[in-house]
Design a protein around this motif. Sequence first.
Motif, PDB file in Angstrom:
ATOM      1  N   GLN A  78       0.419  -1.601   0.384  1.00 10.96           N
ATOM      2  CA  GLN A  78       0.126  -0.557   0.226  1.00 10.96           C
ATOM      3  C   GLN A  78       0.962   1.263  -0.079  1.00 10.96           C
ATOM      4  OE1 GLN A  78      -3.231  -0.224   3.239  1.00 10.96           O
ATOM      5  NE2 GLN A  78      -3.944  -2.847   2.669  1.00 10.96           N
ATOM      6  N   THR A  79       1.594   1.265  -0.699  1.00 16.81           N
ATOM      7  CA  THR A  79       2.807   2.448  -0.639  1.00 16.81           C
ATOM      8  C   THR A  79       2.666   3.361  -2.173  1.00 16.81           C
ATOM      9  OG1 THR A  79       4.686   1.371  -1.724  1.00 16.81           O
ATOM     10  CG2 THR A  79       4.830   1.539   0.684  1.00 16.81           C
ATOM     11  N   ASN A  80       1.911   2.188  -3.157  1.00 12.07           N
ATOM     12  CA  ASN A  80       1.675   2.954  -3.885  1.00 12.07           C
ATOM     13  C   ASN A  80       2.798   3.709  -5.339  1.00 12.07           C
ATOM     14  OD1 ASN A  80      -0.656   2.710  -3.803  1.00 12.07           O
ATOM     15  ND2 ASN A  80      -0.879   4.381  -3.026  1.00 12.07           N
ATOM     16  N   CYS A  81       3.930   2.619  -5.033  1.00 10.34           N
ATOM     17  CA  CYS A  81       5.715   2.918  -4.996  1.00 10.34           C
ATOM     18  C   CYS A  81       5.305   2.960  -6.944  1.00 10.34           C
ATOM     19  CB  CYS A  81       6.526   2.592  -4.847  1.00 10.34           C
ATOM     20  SG  CYS A  81       6.924   1.042  -5.576  1.00 10.34           S
ATOM     21  N   LYS A  82       4.316   2.243  -7.411  1.00 10.95           N
ATOM     22  CA  LYS A  82       4.526   1.821  -8.832  1.00 10.95           C
ATOM     23  C   LYS A  82       5.582   1.427  -9.693  1.00 10.95           C
ATOM     24  CE  LYS A  82       2.552   6.678 -10.296  1.00 10.95           C
ATOM     25  NZ  LYS A  82       2.518   7.506  -8.638  1.00 10.95           N
ATOM     26  N   GLU A  83       6.621   0.635  -8.859  1.00 14.91           N
ATOM     27  CA  GLU A  83       7.349   0.093  -9.612  1.00 14.91           C
ATOM     28  C   GLU A  83       7.114  -1.562 -10.391  1.00 14.91           C
ATOM     29  OE1 GLU A  83      11.179  -1.495  -7.569  1.00 14.91           O
ATOM     30  OE2 GLU A  83      10.894   0.283  -6.074  1.00 14.91           O
ATOM     31  N   CYS A  84       5.681  -1.825 -10.034  1.00 19.54           N
ATOM     32  CA  CYS A  84       5.032  -2.721 -11.005  1.00 19.54           C
ATOM     33  C   CYS A  84       4.261  -2.145 -12.500  1.00 19.54           C
ATOM     34  CB  CYS A  84       4.083  -2.912  -9.367  1.00 19.54           C
ATOM     35  SG  CYS A  84       2.138  -2.170  -9.489  1.00 19.54           S
ATOM     36  N   SER A  85       4.528  -0.879 -12.265  1.00 22.24           N
ATOM     37  CA  SER A  85       3.937  -0.232 -13.489  1.00 22.24           C
ATOM     38  C   SER A  85       2.019  -0.140 -13.548  1.00 22.24           C
ATOM     39  CB  SER A  85       4.634  -0.841 -15.025  1.00 22.24           C
ATOM     40  OG  SER A  85       3.204  -2.263 -15.341  1.00 22.24           O
TER      41      SER A  85
ATOM     42  N   THR B 166      -0.839   2.617  -8.963  1.00 25.17           N
ATOM     43  CA  THR B 166      -1.545   2.094  -7.285  1.00 25.17           C
ATOM     44  C   THR B 166      -1.811   0.893  -7.029  1.00 25.17           C
ATOM     45  OG1 THR B 166      -3.969   2.231  -7.995  1.00 25.17           O
ATOM     46  CG2 THR B 166      -3.224   4.379  -7.526  1.00 25.17           C
ATOM     47  N   CYS B 167      -1.573   0.900  -5.504  1.00 27.37           N
ATOM     48  CA  CYS B 167      -1.214  -0.764  -5.272  1.00 27.37           C
ATOM     49  C   CYS B 167      -2.546  -1.380  -5.643  1.00 27.37           C
ATOM     50  CB  CYS B 167      -1.176  -0.882  -4.095  1.00 27.37           C
ATOM     51  SG  CYS B 167       0.441  -0.489  -2.992  1.00 27.37           S
ATOM     52  N   LEU B 168      -4.099  -0.628  -5.608  1.00 28.42           N
ATOM     53  CA  LEU B 168      -5.197  -1.016  -6.026  1.00 28.42           C
ATOM     54  C   LEU B 168      -5.272  -1.676  -6.729  1.00 28.42           C
ATOM     55  CD1 LEU B 168      -8.015  -1.454  -4.523  1.00 28.42           C
ATOM     56  CD2 LEU B 168      -8.488   0.586  -4.644  1.00 28.42           C
TER      57      LEU B 168
ATOM     58  N   ALA C 257       5.667  -9.295 -10.208  1.00 23.86           N
ATOM     59  CA  ALA C 257       5.852  -7.919 -10.097  1.00 23.86           C
ATOM     60  C   ALA C 257       5.800  -6.962  -9.380  1.00 23.86           C
ATOM     61  CB  ALA C 257       4.894  -7.602 -11.227  1.00 23.86           C
ATOM     62  N   CYS C 258       5.594  -6.702  -7.616  1.00 23.47           N
ATOM     63  CA  CYS C 258       5.721  -6.194  -7.065  1.00 23.47           C
ATOM     64  C   CYS C 258       7.135  -7.250  -6.208  1.00 23.47           C
ATOM     65  CB  CYS C 258       4.746  -6.573  -6.072  1.00 23.47           C
ATOM     66  SG  CYS C 258       4.125  -5.676  -4.948  1.00 23.47           S
ATOM     67  N   PRO C 259       8.079  -5.962  -6.285  1.00 27.19           N
ATOM     68  CA  PRO C 259       9.010  -6.502  -5.452  1.00 27.19           C
ATOM     69  C   PRO C 259       9.142  -6.501  -3.979  1.00 27.19           C
ATOM     70  CG  PRO C 259       9.749  -4.436  -6.663  1.00 27.19           C
ATOM     71  CD  PRO C 259       8.498  -4.570  -6.695  1.00 27.19           C
TER      72      PRO C 259
HETATM   73  S1  SF4 Z   1       2.054  -3.262  -5.635  1.00 24.87           S
HETATM   74 FE1  SF4 Z   1       3.392  -1.445  -7.001  1.00 24.87          FE
HETATM   75  S2  SF4 Z   1       2.557   0.214  -6.319  1.00 24.87           S
HETATM   76 FE2  SF4 Z   1       1.975  -1.460  -4.544  1.00 24.87          FE
HETATM   77  S3  SF4 Z   1       3.815  -1.900  -3.821  1.00 24.87           S
HETATM   78 FE3  SF4 Z   1       4.013  -3.055  -4.483  1.00 24.87          FE
HETATM   79  S4  SF4 Z   1       5.160  -1.886  -6.990  1.00 24.87           S
HETATM   80 FE4  SF4 Z   1       4.508  -0.834  -5.315  1.00 24.87          FE
END
Ligand code: SF4
Lengths: 314, 436
Positions: B14-21, B24-26, B41-43
Amino acid sequence: MPIDIPKDKWPGSIRAITIGATSAEGGTRAKSITVGGQTTLPYLHFEAPTPNQPVIAIEIKSRKPEDWSPLLLETWGEAMNDSAQWAKKAEEAGAGLLVLALTVEDSVEDAVKAVKSVLAASGLPLIVWGPGQAEKDNELLVPIAEATKGEKLVLGICEDKNYRTIVATAMANGHLVQARTPMDVNLSKQLNILISDMGMPKDRILMDPTTGALGYGIEYGYSVMERLRLAALQGDAMTQFPMIVTPGFEAWKTKESKVGEGVPESWGDWKARAINWETLTAMALIESGADVVVLRHPESVKRVKDAIGELVIA
Amino acid sequence: MALSGIQIYKLLPQTNCKECSFPTCLAFAMKLAAKQVELGACPYVSDESKKQLAESAAPPIRLVALKSNGTEVKAGNEVCLFRHEKTFYNKPGLFIRVKASDPDLAQKVATADAYKVNYVGMDFSIDGFAVLADADLGTAIKTIRTATKRPLILMGDPASLQPGLLACSGETPLLYAADASNADAMADLAKTHKAALIVKADSPDALAELTQKIQAKGVEDLVLDASATSLSAALTRNTQLRRLALKNMRALGYPIIAFPCDAKDEGIAAAQAIAKYAGFVVLSEFKPELLYPLLVLRENIYTDPQKPIQVQPGIYEINAPKPESPVLVTTNFSITYFAVANEVEGSGLPAWLVVTDAEGMSVLTAWAAGKFDAERIAKAIKGFNVADKVSKKRIILPGHVAVLSGEVEEELPGWEVRVGPREAVDLPAFMKQVLN
Ligand code: SF4
């Protein structure tokens, strides 16, 4: 840790339907046969008992069917020349019901005579099929219905293109009807509605959803039957009829059953394979809800009968 | 049970860091729920969340795969009680039982192994062998491995199974069977040799108790034997087990094995097992006259009911047709095709059968839907170069589409168009009486 076994309780049930009338009931049958009455899916005794066993009918014809498989000609032999003899042999082979299938060559006189001789030869309740051509069916079935008033025969086969005459004469003479539709839940319902709308009492309809043999469409018939049975248990009144199917007819027209020569060696022994074809087709349909299966070979009859015995015991 | 997007979201950082492209996490969680992305895809997912997500994604019935050198038989992963609700996925493996003591072992296995039967263009064969350890299993398996590569079920007590397992190391056989008396020893064997294990008990309660115990020892690939001795008991037991598994009772979420080889009527018991939820089926011996119908039944029951089966459009030769043989036209709905082909074949009369592309519908349905009209029929006749094969330019239409004959004549100048019977069953008589 005792596990709670999930049990289904259904709002609907299948109608119990009686075929044939004894002398006390206005006919001449040695006994009548009741099918249907289920309140759950087939043979789940932990939910509800099986009130009536599925019944095996043996199909005999008014004339020797030269186009039947040699295996069938061989087993019934001479009896095929005389429907009364054939009926007796079918009863000995373990039939619970008889189907007498008429042919296009039969005159009205022949047909009535054949039905009467079968009724005289065997005390089993009887299903009579016309030759399967609308006009001829009506021409033969009306006088038969009148000549056997009160016997509670099943007359068939009603299809959407030809059912009125058969239903009317069945109603007037105290018989039942077999309502056939081509492997489709809605078409089954529709024909049942049409027949009921004519005033046919609902305890005098057997529905025939049509089936294919193993390898020739059984998966459609199988699932249509499961769906019809589920719909009935869910309370859909126009699907709550016992089901009759014809695995004998279907299986014996396949090449696997009919032919012994010029087929792949991997098909195995002809006779054993042919009987397996009919027996396994019938069993799959019984598992999916058939109440009456119409068979042709005595050995299949024996095997299916033993299996029914095993299935209906809790 | 599969988790919803919101439930998955709660397990993400729930940090919405966008690394998964995803923004948001949602958004990522929603895609995960729809199975359109991989969790990898989420590290930043915690190990605990990973575990929970993996558990929730597990199918209600575990996929158990028996493996040998290069071949594999799978059971499980089923998701419904009735095939029309979705489909049945993994066809039950058919195994032939053999005895380790059999002097003809190699030859019997080789014969069954070589079996191949063709049904509608598909080749079917048996799936493996169940070997009864009534003599040294190690020796028997060495013999069997000279004759087949297919996976094995090994049947015996822990002591007699041991040499067998050594003889097929590197494979994943299925062991029969752990019951209340030997569960520990069987579980140890299965774990050491990486085998799958049958668990045998006569009630769902007892089965669940055993599977939990064995699972706790680290054996995951289990198969249930409900030890039913009649058709009615087998139907009841298999139905209960399937229902409980689909209700996510993990302890019973395993494929079922059936032993028609011990039934009064083997064919009937096997047919019931195939229709009603077995994942493995053991037969007493190699009998083609029973195997063939069982293989066909299995194919039929495990056909996806949502897809009408179609045959390849084209021109089919029946009974070695000659240029003067009649040309019959039908649709590519498989049942229609087989009904016609079967009747004509059975009659012994030669014919050319032109199968048009009617999108897998029967004659009447296709006609009503506009998928079987004069244009399509003409296209098939031209496209398959029928004129080059025949001397008599005459086609027979199904009786149900008699109304099309005028239009077909217009589309196919030079061809005579005849109307055949409505039902396939009347074709032989029509061909004999009307065409000759
Ligand atoms: S789901 Fe996406 S936005 Fe949320 S923590 Fe993982 S990589 Fe970041």
